[in-house]
Design a protein around this motif. Structure first.
Motif, mmCIF file in Angstrom:
data_model
loop_
_atom_site.group_PDB
_atom_site.id
_atom_site.type_symbol
_atom_site.label_atom_id
_atom_site.label_comp_id
_atom_site.label_asym_id
_atom_site.label_seq_id
_atom_site.Cartn_x
_atom_site.Cartn_y
_atom_site.Cartn_z
ATOM 1 N N HIS A 115 0.999 -1.216 -0.268
ATOM 2 C CA HIS A 115 -0.343 -0.176 -0.136
ATOM 3 C C HIS A 115 1.236 1.188 0.127
ATOM 4 C CE1 HIS A 115 -3.494 -2.714 0.525
ATOM 5 N NE2 HIS A 115 -2.647 -3.174 1.592
ATOM 6 N N GLY A 116 2.330 1.328 0.216
ATOM 7 C CA GLY A 116 3.237 2.608 -0.608
ATOM 8 C C GLY A 116 3.042 3.007 -1.684
ATOM 9 N N GLU A 117 3.649 4.086 -1.559
ATOM 10 C CA GLU A 117 3.979 4.665 -2.765
ATOM 11 C C GLU A 117 5.524 4.323 -3.168
ATOM 12 O OE1 GLU A 117 2.090 6.517 -4.413
ATOM 13 O OE2 GLU A 117 0.003 5.822 -3.012
ATOM 14 N N VAL A 118 6.441 3.823 -2.061
ATOM 15 C CA VAL A 118 7.683 3.908 -3.532
ATOM 16 C C VAL A 118 8.325 2.524 -3.185
ATOM 17 C CG1 VAL A 118 10.554 4.217 -2.893
ATOM 18 C CG2 VAL A 118 8.767 6.340 -1.941
ATOM 19 N N PRO A 119 8.435 2.050 -4.313
ATOM 20 C CA PRO A 119 8.780 0.704 -4.117
ATOM 21 C C PRO A 119 9.939 0.035 -3.368
ATOM 22 C CG PRO A 119 8.571 1.838 -6.717
ATOM 23 C CD PRO A 119 8.937 2.692 -5.216
ATOM 24 N N THR A 120 9.251 -1.115 -2.525
ATOM 25 C CA THR A 120 10.305 -1.574 -1.990
ATOM 26 C C THR A 120 11.363 -2.246 -2.799
ATOM 27 O OG1 THR A 120 8.981 -3.326 -0.905
ATOM 28 C CG2 THR A 120 8.766 -1.362 0.424
ATOM 29 N N PRO A 121 12.380 -3.079 -2.185
ATOM 30 C CA PRO A 121 13.371 -4.646 -3.241
ATOM 31 C C PRO A 121 12.245 -5.518 -3.261
ATOM 32 C CG PRO A 121 14.755 -3.185 -1.910
ATOM 33 C CD PRO A 121 12.950 -2.255 -1.981
ATOM 34 N N ASP A 122 11.928 -5.870 -1.591
ATOM 35 C CA ASP A 122 11.468 -7.191 -1.824
ATOM 36 C C ASP A 122 9.584 -6.713 -2.901
ATOM 37 O OD1 ASP A 122 12.565 -7.462 -0.106
ATOM 38 O OD2 ASP A 122 11.729 -7.671 1.767
ATOM 39 N N VAL A 123 8.948 -5.989 -2.458
ATOM 40 C CA VAL A 123 7.863 -5.992 -3.616
ATOM 41 C C VAL A 123 8.000 -6.493 -5.111
ATOM 42 C CG1 VAL A 123 5.789 -4.725 -4.413
ATOM 43 C CG2 VAL A 123 6.414 -4.720 -1.675
ATOM 44 N N VAL A 124 9.008 -5.298 -5.775
ATOM 45 C CA VAL A 124 9.864 -5.702 -7.052
ATOM 46 C C VAL A 124 9.984 -6.926 -6.957
ATOM 47 C CG1 VAL A 124 11.496 -5.408 -8.678
ATOM 48 C CG2 VAL A 124 10.753 -3.124 -7.058
ATOM 49 N N GLU A 125 10.805 -7.937 -6.342
ATOM 50 C CA GLU A 125 10.648 -8.709 -6.480
ATOM 51 C C GLU A 125 9.653 -10.526 -6.982
ATOM 52 O OE1 GLU A 125 13.883 -10.788 -7.348
ATOM 53 O OE2 GLU A 125 14.928 -8.984 -6.749
ATOM 54 N N LEU A 126 8.494 -9.146 -5.825
ATOM 55 C CA LEU A 126 7.825 -10.967 -6.089
ATOM 56 C C LEU A 126 6.533 -10.249 -7.110
ATOM 57 C CD1 LEU A 126 5.882 -10.450 -1.853
ATOM 58 C CD2 LEU A 126 7.061 -12.202 -3.534
ATOM 59 N N ILE A 127 6.749 -9.540 -7.421
ATOM 60 C CA ILE A 127 6.143 -8.775 -8.990
ATOM 61 C C ILE A 127 7.247 -9.862 -9.836
ATOM 62 C CG2 ILE A 127 5.431 -7.610 -10.511
ATOM 63 C CD1 ILE A 127 5.105 -4.767 -8.305
ATOM 64 N N LEU A 128 8.140 -9.332 -10.259
ATOM 65 C CA LEU A 128 9.101 -10.038 -11.123
ATOM 66 C C LEU A 128 8.434 -11.886 -11.152
ATOM 67 C CD1 LEU A 128 11.938 -8.620 -10.767
ATOM 68 C CD2 LEU A 128 10.469 -8.500 -12.546
ATOM 69 N N GLU A 129 8.009 -12.388 -10.233
ATOM 70 C CA GLU A 129 7.737 -13.458 -9.761
ATOM 71 C C GLU A 129 6.932 -14.097 -9.973
ATOM 72 O OE1 GLU A 129 7.828 -17.267 -6.116
ATOM 73 O OE2 GLU A 129 9.080 -14.855 -5.371
ATOM 74 N N ARG A 130 5.954 -13.315 -10.089
ATOM 75 C CA ARG A 130 4.246 -13.753 -10.123
ATOM 76 C C ARG A 130 3.858 -13.247 -11.418
ATOM 77 N NH1 ARG A 130 0.449 -13.258 -4.409
ATOM 78 N NH2 ARG A 130 2.140 -14.458 -3.216
ATOM 79 N N MET A 131 4.164 -12.331 -12.190
ATOM 80 C CA MET A 131 3.984 -11.928 -13.390
ATOM 81 C C MET A 131 3.976 -13.167 -14.059
ATOM 82 S SD MET A 131 7.284 -10.113 -14.526
ATOM 83 C CE MET A 131 8.701 -10.297 -15.073
ATOM 84 N N TRP A 132 4.557 -13.842 -14.229
ATOM 85 C CA TRP A 132 5.028 -15.238 -15.526
ATOM 86 C C TRP A 132 3.195 -15.627 -15.635
ATOM 87 C CZ3 TRP A 132 7.710 -13.881 -18.868
ATOM 88 C CH2 TRP A 132 9.434 -13.021 -18.384
#
Length: 397
Positions: free
Chosen positions: A127-144
């Motif tokens: 729910h934040g505004e600034v991307p965090t490394p953990d969330v970016v990694e989760l998106i890169l993992e789940r986007m497939w």
């Protein structure tokens, strides 16, 4: 009905030859204003199911909506439903994110709002505004699980690189079914350089009916379908071996037919005088800029060349062998048997008479050997898990 609907109907009739009656000429106006009218007909419903045995009735429903316990589905909300025979029953779905793989992380980190939208679309708690490394990694993992792809057939080599995209919140919630109620396909509008997805029904739908599509559309082989649906439906692939078998002769024959090479007649090896300056014809800048030895001379006339160093695929070896038997080439007939990775691996296995030789990494042709590739990965992952557990137990002791 929006003019977009009529343009897309025209496209589908032309592309898929659906006998849905006459359609008007396409209108560029709809692409300019981009009317998305699916919201007038469909809705997104949040669903929650109790987990039961896969063999039960609920297990069958899970196969139609793989992996969904708490999630969403798309249903028809219009009272009159949706009719296949209606020429206006085709809808435009927007793309929320379009990218090439090498730029995905950078875009998530730099484009404002992209991480928030993708996290919400994929059901991640952010729910934040600034991307965090953990969330970016989760998106890169789940986007497939949400990714779709298309490839342009025209343009430069860079423009032909596959493009990945994630449909918007509506399109991404259309669940899988082996017996889909609708079909979805990408549509690229060249004048505007914009891509959309088209959705149209495969059967009449009533109010409340679910909109589904086939995630493995076009694949009829049962084992291949299990493999392609693996991101959504867990499968241990019991009974599948990771051992790669030698391709049948028909595989190589198909490659030869596709290459359309004309094999040369037999020629005698040429003898080149030591003092002769060899003329070289090439389109490749690497050769033109670096060939500086005094025994070679670049020429613009291919007919007078002693050496042809071609960037393109040479196919008519017969003509060259008959008319210019002493010209030297940078290619040879059927060379893709060793220059294409999967063919090289097959040849290497054949020479060794068994598994892949030690000097060659494990190689799989995913068009033919996808089940073996997945099984190989599963077995290796299992071995790593066993080793990790073993070391962890030793550490505890």
């Amino acid at each position: 009905m929006s003019p977009c609907t009529y343009l897309m109907m025209w496209f589908v009739l032309k592309r898929h030859s659906r006998p849905c009656g006459p359609s008007p000429a396409p209108s560029k106006h709809c692409i300019v204003i981009r009317v998305y009218d699916a919201g007038e007909v469909f809705g997104i419903m949040q669903v929650q199911r109790e987990e039961e045995d896969e063999d039960g009735e609920d297990g069958e429903r899970k196969k139609d909506n793989p992996g969904v316990v708490v999630g969403c589905k798309v249903v028809v909300t219009r009272g009159s439903g949706l009719q296949v025979s209606d020429p206006t029953s085709i809808y435009l779905v927007d793309h929320a994110w379009t990218y090439r793989v090498e730029h995905a992380r950078q875009q998530l980190e730099q484009i404002p709002g992209l991480v928030s939208r993708m996290a919400s679309l994929m059901g991640l708690d952010f729910h934040g505004e600034v991307p965090t490394p953990d969330v970016v990694e989760l998106i890169l993992e789940r986007m497939w699980k949400y990714n779709q792809t298309y490839q342009l057939s025209q343009g430069s080599a860079e423009e032909k690189v596959p493009v990945w995209y994630v449909m918007d919140e509506f399109g991404s919630q259309v669940q899988h079914s082996d017996h889909p109620s609708c079909c979805m396909a990408p549509f690229f509008y060249i004048p505007g350089q914009l891509a959309y997805t088209l959705l149209w029904p495969l059967q009449d739908l009533q109010q409340g009916d679910e909109v589904t599509r086939d995630y493995a559309y076009g694949e009829t082989n049962p084992l291949q379908r299990r493999c392609r649906l693996l991101p959504w439906i867990h499968d241990d692939l019991d009974g599948v071996s990771s051992v790669i078998t030698e391709p049948a002769d028909s595989y190589y024959e198909a490659i030869a037919r596709e290459n359309k090479e004309q094999l040369p007649v037999e020629v005698q090896p040429a003898t080149v005088p030591k003092d002769k300056i060899l003329k070289v014809f090439t389109e490749m800048s690497q050769v033109r800029n670096n060939l500086t030895h005094p025994r070679f001379l670049l020429t613009e006339d291919e007919e007078e060349a002693d050496i042809i160093w071609s960037y393109g695929h040479i196919k008519d070896y017969r003509k060259l062998s008959e008319e210019r038997p002493h010209v030297m080439l940078n290619q040879f007939p059927c060379e893709n048997i060793v220059t294409v990775k999967d063919c090289l691996a097959a040849v290497a296995r054949r020479i060794k008479g068994g598994p892949t030789p030690d000097w060659l990494p494990e190689t799989f042709n995913l068009q033919m050997e996808l089940p073996q590739f997945i099984k190989h990965y599963q077995l290796r992952q299992h071995r790593l898990d066993v080793v990790f557990c073993h070391h962890y137990q030793v550490f505890l002791l």
